[in-house]
Design a protein around this motif. Structure first.
Motif, PDB file in Angstrom:
ATOM      1  N   ASN A 174       0.824  -1.210   0.000  1.00  0.00           N
ATOM      2  CA  ASN A 174       0.000   0.000   0.000  1.00  0.00           C
ATOM      3  C   ASN A 174       0.861   1.263   0.000  1.00  0.00           C
ATOM      4  O   ASN A 174       0.533   2.261  -0.645  1.00  0.00           O
ATOM      5  CB  ASN A 174      -0.930   0.013   1.212  1.00  0.00           C
ATOM      6  CG  ASN A 174      -2.037  -1.016   1.093  1.00  0.00           C
ATOM      7  OD1 ASN A 174      -2.207  -1.645   0.038  1.00  0.00           O
ATOM      8  ND2 ASN A 174      -2.794  -1.206   2.156  1.00  0.00           N
ATOM      9  N   GLU A 175       1.974   1.217   0.725  1.00  0.00           N
ATOM     10  CA  GLU A 175       2.885   2.357   0.754  1.00  0.00           C
ATOM     11  C   GLU A 175       3.566   2.560  -0.594  1.00  0.00           C
ATOM     12  O   GLU A 175       3.788   3.697  -1.035  1.00  0.00           O
ATOM     13  CB  GLU A 175       3.919   2.175   1.866  1.00  0.00           C
ATOM     14  CG  GLU A 175       3.330   2.289   3.268  1.00  0.00           C
ATOM     15  CD  GLU A 175       4.311   1.892   4.358  1.00  0.00           C
ATOM     16  OE1 GLU A 175       4.225   2.458   5.467  1.00  0.00           O
ATOM     17  OE2 GLU A 175       5.163   1.002   4.105  1.00  0.00           O
ATOM     18  N   ILE A 176       3.896   1.456  -1.255  1.00  0.00           N
ATOM     19  CA  ILE A 176       4.481   1.548  -2.608  1.00  0.00           C
ATOM     20  C   ILE A 176       3.501   2.247  -3.546  1.00  0.00           C
ATOM     21  O   ILE A 176       3.868   3.164  -4.300  1.00  0.00           O
ATOM     22  CB  ILE A 176       4.819   0.145  -3.163  1.00  0.00           C
ATOM     23  CG1 ILE A 176       5.930  -0.525  -2.344  1.00  0.00           C
ATOM     24  CG2 ILE A 176       5.205   0.228  -4.637  1.00  0.00           C
ATOM     25  CD1 ILE A 176       7.310  -0.003  -2.582  1.00  0.00           C
ATOM     26  N   LEU A 177       2.234   1.820  -3.518  1.00  0.00           N
ATOM     27  CA  LEU A 177       1.212   2.439  -4.371  1.00  0.00           C
ATOM     28  C   LEU A 177       1.045   3.922  -4.038  1.00  0.00           C
ATOM     29  O   LEU A 177       0.891   4.759  -4.935  1.00  0.00           O
ATOM     30  CB  LEU A 177      -0.128   1.710  -4.198  1.00  0.00           C
ATOM     31  CG  LEU A 177      -0.220   0.308  -4.797  1.00  0.00           C
ATOM     32  CD1 LEU A 177      -1.509  -0.372  -4.356  1.00  0.00           C
ATOM     33  CD2 LEU A 177      -0.149   0.352  -6.327  1.00  0.00           C
ATOM     34  N   THR A 178       1.074   4.231  -2.747  1.00  0.00           N
ATOM     35  CA  THR A 178       0.913   5.627  -2.319  1.00  0.00           C
ATOM     36  C   THR A 178       2.041   6.488  -2.859  1.00  0.00           C
ATOM     37  O   THR A 178       1.806   7.561  -3.436  1.00  0.00           O
ATOM     38  CB  THR A 178       0.866   5.719  -0.780  1.00  0.00           C
ATOM     39  OG1 THR A 178      -0.214   4.927  -0.299  1.00  0.00           O
ATOM     40  CG2 THR A 178       0.684   7.155  -0.328  1.00  0.00           C
ATOM     41  N   HIS A 179       3.280   6.030  -2.676  1.00  0.00           N
ATOM     42  CA  HIS A 179       4.424   6.798  -3.171  1.00  0.00           C
ATOM     43  C   HIS A 179       4.402   6.908  -4.698  1.00  0.00           C
ATOM     44  O   HIS A 179       4.718   7.967  -5.257  1.00  0.00           O
ATOM     45  CB  HIS A 179       5.736   6.155  -2.710  1.00  0.00           C
ATOM     46  CG  HIS A 179       6.019   6.344  -1.251  1.00  0.00           C
ATOM     47  ND1 HIS A 179       5.923   7.573  -0.628  1.00  0.00           N
ATOM     48  CD2 HIS A 179       6.409   5.461  -0.290  1.00  0.00           C
ATOM     49  CE1 HIS A 179       6.229   7.438   0.652  1.00  0.00           C
ATOM     50  NE2 HIS A 179       6.517   6.169   0.888  1.00  0.00           N
ATOM     51  N   TYR A 180       4.020   5.840  -5.342  1.00  0.00           N
ATOM     52  CA  TYR A 180       3.984   5.863  -6.813  1.00  0.00           C
ATOM     53  C   TYR A 180       2.967   6.886  -7.311  1.00  0.00           C
ATOM     54  O   TYR A 180       3.277   7.743  -8.158  1.00  0.00           O
ATOM     55  CB  TYR A 180       3.641   4.474  -7.349  1.00  0.00           C
ATOM     56  CG  TYR A 180       3.467   4.460  -8.859  1.00  0.00           C
ATOM     57  CD1 TYR A 180       4.564   4.497  -9.703  1.00  0.00           C
ATOM     58  CD2 TYR A 180       2.199   4.449  -9.435  1.00  0.00           C
ATOM     59  CE1 TYR A 180       4.417   4.516 -11.086  1.00  0.00           C
ATOM     60  CE2 TYR A 180       2.036   4.469 -10.811  1.00  0.00           C
ATOM     61  CZ  TYR A 180       3.143   4.497 -11.627  1.00  0.00           C
ATOM     62  OH  TYR A 180       2.985   4.530 -12.991  1.00  0.00           O
ATOM     63  N   LEU A 181       1.750   6.812  -6.799  1.00  0.00           N
ATOM     64  CA  LEU A 181       0.696   7.713  -7.278  1.00  0.00           C
ATOM     65  C   LEU A 181       0.939   9.164  -6.868  1.00  0.00           C
ATOM     66  O   LEU A 181       0.380  10.083  -7.472  1.00  0.00           O
ATOM     67  CB  LEU A 181      -0.669   7.240  -6.767  1.00  0.00           C
ATOM     68  CG  LEU A 181      -1.235   6.025  -7.506  1.00  0.00           C
ATOM     69  CD1 LEU A 181      -2.444   5.458  -6.773  1.00  0.00           C
ATOM     70  CD2 LEU A 181      -1.615   6.387  -8.946  1.00  0.00           C
ATOM     71  N   ASN A 182       1.792   9.380  -5.883  1.00  0.00           N
ATOM     72  CA  ASN A 182       2.122  10.750  -5.479  1.00  0.00           C
ATOM     73  C   ASN A 182       3.313  11.324  -6.253  1.00  0.00           C
ATOM     74  O   ASN A 182       3.559  12.528  -6.177  1.00  0.00           O
ATOM     75  CB  ASN A 182       2.426  10.812  -3.984  1.00  0.00           C
ATOM     76  CG  ASN A 182       1.167  10.832  -3.138  1.00  0.00           C
ATOM     77  OD1 ASN A 182       0.131  11.340  -3.554  1.00  0.00           O
ATOM     78  ND2 ASN A 182       1.252  10.273  -1.940  1.00  0.00           N
ATOM     79  N   THR A 183       4.039  10.483  -6.968  1.00  0.00           N
ATOM     80  CA  THR A 183       5.248  10.972  -7.657  1.00  0.00           C
ATOM     81  C   THR A 183       5.159  10.900  -9.175  1.00  0.00           C
ATOM     82  O   THR A 183       5.882  11.607  -9.868  1.00  0.00           O
ATOM     83  CB  THR A 183       6.483  10.162  -7.217  1.00  0.00           C
ATOM     84  OG1 THR A 183       6.262   8.769  -7.481  1.00  0.00           O
ATOM     85  CG2 THR A 183       6.770  10.362  -5.741  1.00  0.00           C
ATOM     86  N   VAL A 184       4.265  10.081  -9.693  1.00  0.00           N
ATOM     87  CA  VAL A 184       4.250   9.844 -11.140  1.00  0.00           C
ATOM     88  C   VAL A 184       3.824  11.104 -11.898  1.00  0.00           C
ATOM     89  O   VAL A 184       2.990  11.882 -11.444  1.00  0.00           O
ATOM     90  CB  VAL A 184       3.312   8.660 -11.477  1.00  0.00           C
ATOM     91  CG1 VAL A 184       1.860   8.999 -11.196  1.00  0.00           C
ATOM     92  CG2 VAL A 184       3.512   8.196 -12.912  1.00  0.00           C
ATOM     93  N   SER A 185       4.431  11.299 -13.083  1.00  0.00           N
ATOM     94  CA  SER A 185       4.124  12.474 -13.907  1.00  0.00           C
ATOM     95  C   SER A 185       2.901  12.216 -14.779  1.00  0.00           C
ATOM     96  O   SER A 185       2.739  11.137 -15.347  1.00  0.00           O
ATOM     97  CB  SER A 185       5.319  12.811 -14.801  1.00  0.00           C
ATOM     98  OG  SER A 185       4.962  13.802 -15.746  1.00  0.00           O
ATOM     99  N   PHE A 186       2.051  13.252 -14.899  1.00  0.00           N
ATOM    100  CA  PHE A 186       0.892  13.199 -15.785  1.00  0.00           C
ATOM    101  C   PHE A 186       1.002  14.234 -16.907  1.00  0.00           C
ATOM    102  O   PHE A 186       0.020  14.550 -17.562  1.00  0.00           O
ATOM    103  CB  PHE A 186      -0.393  13.441 -14.993  1.00  0.00           C
ATOM    104  CG  PHE A 186      -0.792  12.276 -14.130  1.00  0.00           C
ATOM    105  CD1 PHE A 186      -1.646  11.290 -14.604  1.00  0.00           C
ATOM    106  CD2 PHE A 186      -0.299  12.163 -12.842  1.00  0.00           C
ATOM    107  CE1 PHE A 186      -2.005  10.212 -13.809  1.00  0.00           C
ATOM    108  CE2 PHE A 186      -0.653  11.091 -12.041  1.00  0.00           C
ATOM    109  CZ  PHE A 186      -1.509  10.106 -12.520  1.00  0.00           C
TER     110      PHE A 186
END
Length: 755
Positions: A174-186
């Motif tokens: 869950n923490e991996i998903l959180t960090h990913y969705l907070n850092t990924v570029s759109f």
């Protein structure tokens, strides 16, 4: 070693022996290569301690008083959120399209890598994907690749695999998903799902629908190619592919998919760009004040950066009221611009006055840059006139793209009327609306906090207040006859030119409400110039004003925000209150960092009774004086007091309105002081500035949420004040005085108190 040689010697035929030797050598080299990357020979690889403490660069957010997000300050547009704020269908969409085996691997999906390797390398199938897990993509988000060379890509891939493994050791899924969705570029300089949801759909992540979530997840493969703003159809196709993978993984049903794939993208794009959106001038002023605050904090050892620290700034601005104010501005200024241009016709100075055009051109960045390079004036103007390129030109009707020279552009924007307009709570100083100009993209200069202009007759109330403070009774009468002052180089302030005025004597109330210049100067003379300037300073005017009698007519240059501050004195028993823009500053987690309270002057500039008298005088300005079109044209019955202002040669138009819970100040004019309104009928404050307030108040009257402003009533003045103002507004000279007075001849004398 001998054992290996014996084994190899038994392998027949020889080419098989060489094959196995080659394979073994390749594996050894691969292990050495991977080991060298692991040990940092190809650049350092972050260790677990570093990965446990990484910090996001987080945008700071600006909110209105009613908690509407209106802007951001950022290097990278990012607002991190917690796992609980991710809707389940968002996570399902992400895992379905990006990493189906996410919950089964430990950072690297080796079966997927093998599949991709076989299909891509051996079979040349580029559609097989990249094989990177979400954990590997997170590693790339945190440590972007610096070089795109083929050899470095291999090194980067292996680094990302190592980092992904370490991330999986430190964080749960869950923490991996959180960090990913907070850092990924759109794309569009937007990072993290929260910023993307706000930008593309004007909603928070937790409120994303299934199809919206699928659209944003679909962008991750190619943020430009699948950007719904640029390529809506490609984005729709990609969204539907994401939805189909959700069906495949049993996250949604086929029936749901069939319904969702028919929907349009439904884009609701909001770009939190520096130059666009609601209240850009206000946001810029907030930014300046925030920088000052962070500077003070950092000097105390606290590290805050408005672009990266994720501050939340809660302002005083009223979202709905600012919208209405901007609508009113566009409605009025578009119409006024048309009247202004028609009044000049073909003889407009921006078309015919070559010297003026060159003067304005010399202020331009293009001219200054060429001058620095050593070109002569003739060479510069030749270049500015004849070098043409495509430009987007704005007007009140539309934006058009044309082939224009710099001089063409200068002439186009020379003619634009500009404005500054502010509304605030007069008792607290809280700014409710702020319009610093007509178009922030084209005119960055803020006419509220930066511009100094002559304030015209809006200064007259200060003169009259000083007179009352000096003991001059409000029913004192002053002759309207024009006077030429010998000791002021023959200065002779005049009125409208009505010959009958030579016989009229005005009470102070009537003189102010009708804004009679000769009366204001005589009130100043009786009061004393120094006394008026001293009072203006006590009321909050910080500018150094000229110690001259002409100040009675508003020849001093004052910032609009200072003028507004001074007028708050009339609503606070003589104590001015400083305009307030920021209420609180918090962290991203809403921990309070600072709060700001109204700042009133310690001492009253004038007595409460004289304040009441001035309010009654300014009510007359609205009811029967220069601002009476508030009643006659705009049919506004609200409790209002106010003052219009028009400067010499119609360069500046002003209007100040006071009501129990609202103070509003508007200025209208041109940025280039050389150009004024063609005539007073267009350029007077009642015509050029007053309508912005009147249109705003009309809109507010229709909205119940503003009842506390629109239905507020002034308290009745005391009986003593009413008695003091109980006199005839105008007295006419007696028969014999008229008989011996020549109305065509100016009276000549010295201005008292001046050398």
């Amino acid at each position: 070693m001998q054992g290996i040689k014996k084994i190899l010697s038994k392998i027949k035929p020889p080419f098989l022996r060489y094959f196995f030797v080659g394979i073994a050598g390749f594996l050894v080299l691969t292990v050495i290569f991977v080991g060298s990357i692991y040990l940092g020979a190809w650049g350092s690889v972050p260790n677990k301690k570093e990965l446990s403490n990484f910090q996001y660069q987080v945008a700071s957010e600006v909110f209105t008083a009613d908690s509407v997000l209106i802007g951001k300050y950022y290097l990278n547009d990012r607002q991190p959120i917690t796992f609980d704020e991710f809707p389940e269908h968002l996570l399902q969409a992400l895992i379905s399209i990006e990493d189906e085996r996410f919950y089964e691997h430990s950072g690297v999906d080796y079966p997927s890598l093998f599949r991709v390797g076989i299909k891509t390398i051996l079979l040349g199938d580029e559609s097989s994907g990249g094989g990177s897990t979400i954990s590997q993509q997170l590693a790339k988000n945190l440590y972007p690749r610096r070089d795109r060379k083929q050899t470095n890509i291999v090194v980067d891939k292996i680094k990302e695999m190592i980092i992904a493994g370490r991330l999986e050791d430190i964080y749960d899924k869950n923490e991996i998903l959180t960090h990913y969705l907070n850092t990924v570029s759109f794309g569009d300089n937007t990072f993290g799902i929260e910023s993307a949801a706000l930008k593309f759909f004007n909603t928070r992540t937790k409120n994303l629908s299934v199809e919206q979530a699928a659209t944003l997840v679909g962008m991750l493969k190619a943020t430009y190619g699948y950007n719904p703003r640029i390529f809506p159809e490609k984005s729709r196709e990609r969204r539907n592919l994401v939805l189909s993978t959700m069906v495949k993984n049993n996250f949604i049903s086929k029936t749901e998919y069939d319904a969702l794939k028919q929907l349009d993208i439904g884009l609701d794009y909001r770009d939190y760009d520096y130059s666009s959106g609601l209240a850009p001038y206000f946001r810029e002023e907030v930014r300046k004040q925030l920088l000052e605050w962070t500077k003070t904090q950092n000097e105390e050892g606290k590290e805050y950066n408005i672009y990266t620290s994720g501050l939340k700034v809660y302002t005083t601005l009223n979202y709905k009221m600012q919208q209405l104010a901007e609508q009113s501005m566009v409605e009025h200024m578009g119409r006024l611009q048309s009247d202004f241009e028609k009044s000049y016709g073909k003889n407009a100075p921006w078309l015919t006055d070559k010297n003026l055009i060159k003067t304005v051109a010399r202020r331009s960045t293009a001219y200054k840059n060429l001058k620095k390079e050593g070109f002569t004036d003739d060479e510069i103007f030749d270049s500015l006139q004849h070098s043409k390129r495509k430009m987007t030109i704005t007007s009140w009707e539309e934006e058009t793209e044309k082939e224009l020279s710099v001089m063409d552009s200068i002439q186009h924007y020379m003619k634009f009327l500009n404005t500054g307009s502010i509304s605030l709570n007069p008792k607290t100083g809280e700014v409710l609306t702020w319009i610093g100009g007509v178009d922030f993209k084209q005119f960055k200069y803020d006419h509220i906090s930066q511009s100094k202009r002559q304030v015209g007759s809006t200064f007259k109330p200060f003169v009259y207040t000083a007179a009352l403070e000096q003991g001059i009774e409000p029913c004192t009468y002053f002759s309207a006859q024009e006077v030429e002052y010998e000791n002021l180089k023959g200065w002779s302030p005049s009125n409208s030119g009505d010959i009958d005025e030579a016989y009229l004597n005005y009470s102070m109330e009537e003189g102010l409400s009708k804004s009679v210049n000769t009366i204001a100067v005589k009130v100043m003379e009786k009061t004393g110039v120094d006394e008026v300037l001293a009072l203006a300073k006590k009321m909050g005017i910080e500018e150094r004003l000229p110690s001259e009698p002409s100040i009675a007519l508003g020849t001093g240059e004052i910032k609009l925000i200072e003028l507004a501050k001074a007028y708050t004195s009339y609503m606070n028993e003589g104590r001015s209150v400083k305009p307030l823009l920021i209420k609180t500053i918090t962290t991203q987690q809403d921990s309070l960092l600072a709060s700001f309270e109204p700042k009133k002057s310690e001492n009253a500039a004038f007595s409460a009774e004289n304040g009441q008298i001035m309010m009654e005088m300014m009510k007359s300005t609205i009811n029967s004086g220069t601002a009476s079109r508030i009643r006659s044209t705009y049919k506004l019955s609200n409790d209002i007091a106010g003052k219009t202002g028009t400067t010499q040669n119609n360069k500046d138009a002003w209007f100040v309105a006071l009501s129990p819970n609202l103070l509003h100040v508007t200025w209208v004019g041109l940025d280039h002081h050389e150009i004024g309104f063609r005539n007073t009928s267009i350029g007077q404050g009642a015509n050029a500035a007053l309508p912005m307030y009147a249109l705003l108040l009309q809109k507010m009257n229709k909205d119940e949420q503003f009842n506390h402003i629109t239905r507020a009533r002034f308290p009745a003045p005391s009986g003593r004040v009413q008695e003091m103002l109980d006199c005839e507004p105008i007295k006419r000279d007696g028969f014999f005085k008229r008989l011996f007075k020549n109305p065509n001849k100016k009276k000549t004398r010295k201005f008292k108190g001046q050398d």
